[in-house]
Design a protein around this motif. Structure first.
Motif, PDB file in Angstrom:
ATOM      1  N   ASN A 160       0.824  -1.207   0.000  1.00  0.00           N
ATOM      2  CA  ASN A 160       0.000   0.000   0.000  1.00  0.00           C
ATOM      3  C   ASN A 160       0.860   1.260   0.000  1.00  0.00           C
ATOM      4  O   ASN A 160       0.587   2.218  -0.733  1.00  0.00           O
ATOM      5  CB  ASN A 160      -0.942  -0.010   1.211  1.00  0.00           C
ATOM      6  N   ARG A 207      -8.740  -5.182   1.490  1.00  0.00           N
ATOM      7  CA  ARG A 207      -9.643  -4.201   0.876  1.00  0.00           C
ATOM      8  C   ARG A 207      -8.902  -2.916   0.498  1.00  0.00           C
ATOM      9  O   ARG A 207      -9.388  -2.140  -0.314  1.00  0.00           O
ATOM     10  CB  ARG A 207     -10.781  -3.844   1.837  1.00  0.00           C
ATOM     11  N   ASN A 208      -7.741  -2.691   1.102  1.00  0.00           N
ATOM     12  CA  ASN A 208      -6.985  -1.456   0.853  1.00  0.00           C
ATOM     13  C   ASN A 208      -6.096  -1.536  -0.385  1.00  0.00           C
ATOM     14  O   ASN A 208      -5.456  -0.555  -0.752  1.00  0.00           O
ATOM     15  CB  ASN A 208      -6.117  -1.119   2.069  1.00  0.00           C
ATOM     16  N   THR A 360      -9.843   6.996   1.024  1.00  0.00           N
ATOM     17  CA  THR A 360     -10.123   6.344   2.296  1.00  0.00           C
ATOM     18  C   THR A 360      -9.456   7.159   3.397  1.00  0.00           C
ATOM     19  O   THR A 360      -8.412   7.772   3.184  1.00  0.00           O
ATOM     20  CB  THR A 360      -9.585   4.901   2.303  1.00  0.00           C
ATOM     21  N   SER A 365      -7.445   1.802   9.338  1.00  0.00           N
ATOM     22  CA  SER A 365      -7.096   0.564   8.636  1.00  0.00           C
ATOM     23  C   SER A 365      -8.314  -0.123   8.029  1.00  0.00           C
ATOM     24  O   SER A 365      -8.186  -0.932   7.106  1.00  0.00           O
ATOM     25  CB  SER A 365      -6.378  -0.401   9.585  1.00  0.00           C
ATOM     26  N   ALA A 368     -11.688   1.186   4.106  1.00  0.00           N
ATOM     27  CA  ALA A 368     -12.235   0.692   2.845  1.00  0.00           C
ATOM     28  C   ALA A 368     -13.626   0.080   3.044  1.00  0.00           C
ATOM     29  O   ALA A 368     -14.375  -0.095   2.078  1.00  0.00           O
ATOM     30  CB  ALA A 368     -11.292  -0.323   2.211  1.00  0.00           C
ATOM     31  N   LEU A 387      -9.397   4.553  -4.035  1.00  0.00           N
ATOM     32  CA  LEU A 387      -8.973   4.181  -2.687  1.00  0.00           C
ATOM     33  C   LEU A 387      -8.141   5.283  -2.039  1.00  0.00           C
ATOM     34  O   LEU A 387      -8.042   5.358  -0.825  1.00  0.00           O
ATOM     35  CB  LEU A 387      -8.157   2.887  -2.736  1.00  0.00           C
ATOM     36  N   TRP A 388      -7.492   6.106  -2.861  1.00  0.00           N
ATOM     37  CA  TRP A 388      -6.744   7.248  -2.343  1.00  0.00           C
ATOM     38  C   TRP A 388      -6.934   8.422  -3.286  1.00  0.00           C
ATOM     39  O   TRP A 388      -7.346   8.259  -4.434  1.00  0.00           O
ATOM     40  CB  TRP A 388      -5.254   6.921  -2.170  1.00  0.00           C
TER      41      TRP A 388
END
Length: 446
Positions: A160, A207-208, A360, A365, A368, A387-388
């Motif tokens: 990540n 999920r991340n 997110t 943590s 997501a 996601l970001w």
């Protein structure tokens, strides 16, 4: 029931019996899960403190049952039961997130949705990662990686950091490790089965990570497969289909707003929305035009198939802290659901919701889960979101290419996203995963 299952399992361990995963322990755990499902509404209605109790007391029951079922070379019966328990855990997590138990879940057979899709159910257990793979018309497959949970989560966190930071060296060997965990052992079978789409039902920290970045040593997954994510296969609306003659309601905010001064300006949003309008029929609500009232009026008086929101937003593991920014206010998860679903008799339901400038929550943590919540409650059959937070000019480039592909009427939503991401990957300016992999498709991929 749960404690009985745990005692039986420990007793088998201590006696050194060959079959430690005893039928008695499985039966006790299974009864516990059945009881938890029968009191879904009561569990989530007690108090907000139950969210913490869920992680400590409820969630382990599901995970320990799956651990018992997924012994080495598990039987098809046990694999099917484990898959169903994973689905039940996903639904229980969403119930807990929403604070209610009104999710409309119904069993779905992958053969009835897509003959060229494979479904990957993952679950992170205390001592290993387990993956159950569903291929149309074939027995279930089991992939086991024997590593402690702490090591698995450490690797996921490292990946990540690599893909979300342009200034970090991209360690493709880490992406290859995750590829080997999740799909490597059955890639030959995927090819033999003519699989074109991989659908992931990810667990926990997985999920991340956008599964498009999985790397086989030569290419990314997105170069070979369409990729989609589902919070639960039971929540998929299998009838979705956007191919021709669709229109878009787009809205965005380019300027810093006083009610959220920590969110910067998004000058690329204007370009993004204008580029979309050049591809497909669109109405744009920009800046002062994008109020909750205006949005409500437009979304429910015209038959838009796609709603595209290019505005700051944040996904959190707490439903109340998941929101989208409008010009003068915020839209939370429940309000978004109410706005888009206000007209249940709408002749053309929203097929696709796109959130192109969200992220997110930093330091959360399980954030997501909020993205999964938007996908389930956003009022659309499919959702594309990031996601970001991605550079807004890079986002404009990706979205322009996505709509170019979708407007041909020849590709699915998942294919259109894959082709757009591939073009960025092949470009000199946007070839880092930071730009192209942030966006994921949740829900129906057709």
């Amino acid at each position: 029931q749960w404690q009985l299952g745990r005692i039986l399992n420990l007793k088998q361990d201590k006696t050194g019996a060959i079959d430690r995963r005893s039928r008695s322990a499985i039966a006790a755990y299974a009864q516990s899960v059945q009881t938890l499902q029968s009191i879904r509404s009561d569990l989530v209605a007690i108090s907000s403190d139950i969210q913490f109790g869920f992680r400590e007391s409820v969630e382990p029951v599901y995970r320990e049952l799956v651990g018992l079922l997924l012994e080495p070379n598990a039987s098809q019966e046990n694999l099917k039961q484990a898959r169903d328990v994973i689905e039940s855990l996903q639904l229980a997590e969403l119930d807990n997130f929403f604070r209610d138990a009104c999710l409309d879940a119904k069993p779905v057979n992958i053969d009835e949705i897509d003959h060229n899709a494979a479904i990957f159910y993952s679950i992170i257990l205390r001592d290993r990662l387990e993956v159950i793979v569903t291929l149309p018309g074939q027995p279930l497959r089991q992939i086991t990686t024997n590593l402690p949970k702490t090591e698995i989560e450490k690797q996921i966190a490292s990946v990540n950091r690599d893909i979300t930071n342009l200034w970090r060296a991209l360690k493709k060997e880490n992406l290859q490790t995750m590829h080997d965990w999740l799909i490597g052992p059955i890639e030959t079978e995927l090819a033999k089965s003519n699989i074109r789409t991989l659908v992931f039902i990810p667990d926990g920290a997985l999920r991340n990570i956008p599964m498009s970045v999985l790397y086989d040593g030569e290419s990314y997954a997105i170069e070979k497969y369409n990729i989609a994510v589902a919070p639960s296969l039971q929540l998929i609306d299998s009838q979705a289909n956007v191919r021709k003659n669709f229109s878009v309601l787009s809205a965005g905010v380019t300027e810093v707003r006083p009610h959220r001064p920590n969110f910067g300006s998004l000058p690329g949003v204007k370009v993004e929305l204008e580029n979309i309008k050049a591809q497909v029929p669109s109405l744009i609500l920009l800046n002062e035009s994008f109020t909750e009232s205006n949005f409500n009026t437009e979304v429910n008086t015209s038959g838009y198939q796609i709603v595209h929101l290019a505005t700051h937003g944040e996904f959190s593991s707490v439903a109340e802290e998941t929101f989208l920014l409008t010009w003068d206010d915020e839209i939370n998860l429940n309000e978004l659901n109410s706005l888009i679903r206000a007209d249940q008799k709408q002749k053309n339901p929203i097929e696709l919701l796109i959130l192109s400038a969200c992220r997110t929550a930093v330091g959360d943590s399980r954030a997501a889960l909020g993205l999964a919540g938007v996908a389930v409650r956003g009022g659309a059959r499919s959702t594309i979101a990031s996601l970001w937070y991605v550079d807004d000019l890079g986002t404009a480039e990706l979205m322009t290419r996505f709509y170019q592909k979708l407007a041909t009427g020849q590709v699915t939503k998942a294919e259109a996203l894959r082709l757009a991401q591939q073009e960025l990957l092949q470009s000199e300016q946007y070839n880092h995963p930071y730009y192209w992999s942030a966006f994921i498709l949740l829900g129906n991929w057709l």
